[in-house]
Scaffold this active site. Structure first.
Site, PDB file in Angstrom:
ATOM      1  N   ASN A  56      70.151  61.269  -2.817  1.00  0.00           N
ATOM      2  CA  ASN A  56      70.402  62.711  -2.719  1.00  0.00           C
ATOM      3  C   ASN A  56      69.134  63.449  -3.143  1.00  0.00           C
ATOM      4  O   ASN A  56      68.435  63.046  -4.086  1.00  0.00           O
ATOM      5  CB  ASN A  56      71.633  63.140  -3.515  1.00  0.00           C
ATOM      6  CG  ASN A  56      71.601  62.837  -4.997  1.00  0.00           C
ATOM      7  OD1 ASN A  56      70.984  61.868  -5.419  1.00  0.00           O
ATOM      8  ND2 ASN A  56      72.255  63.653  -5.792  1.00  0.00           N
ATOM      9  N   GLU A 100      73.841  59.430   1.370  1.00  0.00           N
ATOM     10  CA  GLU A 100      74.319  58.678   2.543  1.00  0.00           C
ATOM     11  C   GLU A 100      73.683  59.210   3.818  1.00  0.00           C
ATOM     12  O   GLU A 100      73.215  58.453   4.673  1.00  0.00           O
ATOM     13  CB  GLU A 100      75.843  58.784   2.667  1.00  0.00           C
ATOM     14  CG  GLU A 100      76.611  58.189   1.507  1.00  0.00           C
ATOM     15  CD  GLU A 100      76.888  59.183   0.392  1.00  0.00           C
ATOM     16  OE1 GLU A 100      76.029  60.064   0.136  1.00  0.00           O
ATOM     17  OE2 GLU A 100      77.956  59.085  -0.239  1.00  0.00           O
TER      18      GLU A 100
HETATM   19  N1  THU Z   1      76.351  63.584  -3.341  1.00  0.00           N
HETATM   20  C1  THU Z   1      75.900  62.570  -2.558  1.00  0.00           C
HETATM   21  O1  THU Z   1      74.699  62.288  -2.522  1.00  0.00           O
HETATM   22  N2  THU Z   1      76.797  61.883  -1.826  1.00  0.00           N
HETATM   23  C2  THU Z   1      78.138  62.142  -1.783  1.00  0.00           C
HETATM   24  O2  THU Z   1      78.851  61.558  -0.996  1.00  0.00           O
HETATM   25  C3  THU Z   1      78.710  63.113  -2.716  1.00  0.00           C
HETATM   26  C4  THU Z   1      77.737  63.988  -3.430  1.00  0.00           C
HETATM   27  C5  THU Z   1      75.377  64.364  -4.118  1.00  0.00           C
HETATM   28  C6  THU Z   1      75.192  65.771  -3.632  1.00  0.00           C
HETATM   29  C7  THU Z   1      74.686  66.444  -4.874  1.00  0.00           C
HETATM   30  O3  THU Z   1      73.281  66.267  -4.935  1.00  0.00           O
HETATM   31  C8  THU Z   1      75.318  65.666  -6.015  1.00  0.00           C
HETATM   32  O4  THU Z   1      75.778  64.448  -5.458  1.00  0.00           O
HETATM   33  C9  THU Z   1      76.475  66.395  -6.666  1.00  0.00           C
HETATM   34  O5  THU Z   1      77.415  66.791  -5.738  1.00  0.00           O
END
Ligand code: THU
Length: 140
Positions: A46, A59
């Site tokens: 992320n 993802e």
């Molecule tokens: N996040 C992801 O990377 N994947 C997910 O499926 C759920 C949420 C990240 C987005 C954000 O940077 C952090 O987790 C908090 O929501």
């Protein structure tokens, strides 16, 4: 379910990438590793932004990484994450990421792994996570 692949390698690739996650706002670090039909693994994390909606999930970053390298089909994904980079629980994929997975796989044969470690994980198909889904075949 795509059963013939090395779960350990895929989960370890995700865990090894977790350090690269850029999450200065939520402090929730996530990493994903995608297995493409070529057999290659692509990772993503992320990446948040001061303008919050501009950030992206791990993802989707991993899937777009694979597509940017010429892949068109993915067969498995492993996901890890947690607050301050500590993997204390499972980190299931958000709805938007499930829909993006749908674009590049056969949902019945796409394996989604959520892991706490290389030997503590759950796996399911994308069809189980996203039933009655809308895909390219729905609009032709
Ligand atoms: N996040 C992801 O990377 N994947 C997910 O499926 C759920 C949420 C990240 C987005 C954000 O940077 C952090 O987790 C908090 O929501």
């Amino acid at each position: 379910m795509n059963s013939k692949f090395n779960r350990f390698e895929l989960i370890k690739s995700a865990i090894d990438s977790l350090n690269f996650s850029y999450a200065p706002y939520s402090h929730f670090n996530v990493a994903a590793a995608v297995l493409a039909s070529s057999g290659k693994i692509y990772t993503g994390v992320n990446v948040e932004n001061a303008s919050y909606p501009a950030g992206i999930c791990a993802e989707r970053n991993a899937i777009f990484h694979a597509v940017a390298c010429g892949e068109k089909e993915i067969t498995a994904i492993a996901i890890v994450g947690g607050l301050n980079g500590q993997i204390t629980d499972y980190c299931p994929p958000c709805g938007v990421c499930r829909q993006v997975m749908r674009e590049f796989c056969d949902p019945e044969h796409m394996t989604v792994i959520i892991a706490k470690s290389t030997d503590e994980y759950k796996e399911m198909t994308l069809a189980e996570l996203l039933p009655e889904s809308f895909g390219t075949d729905s609009i032709v």
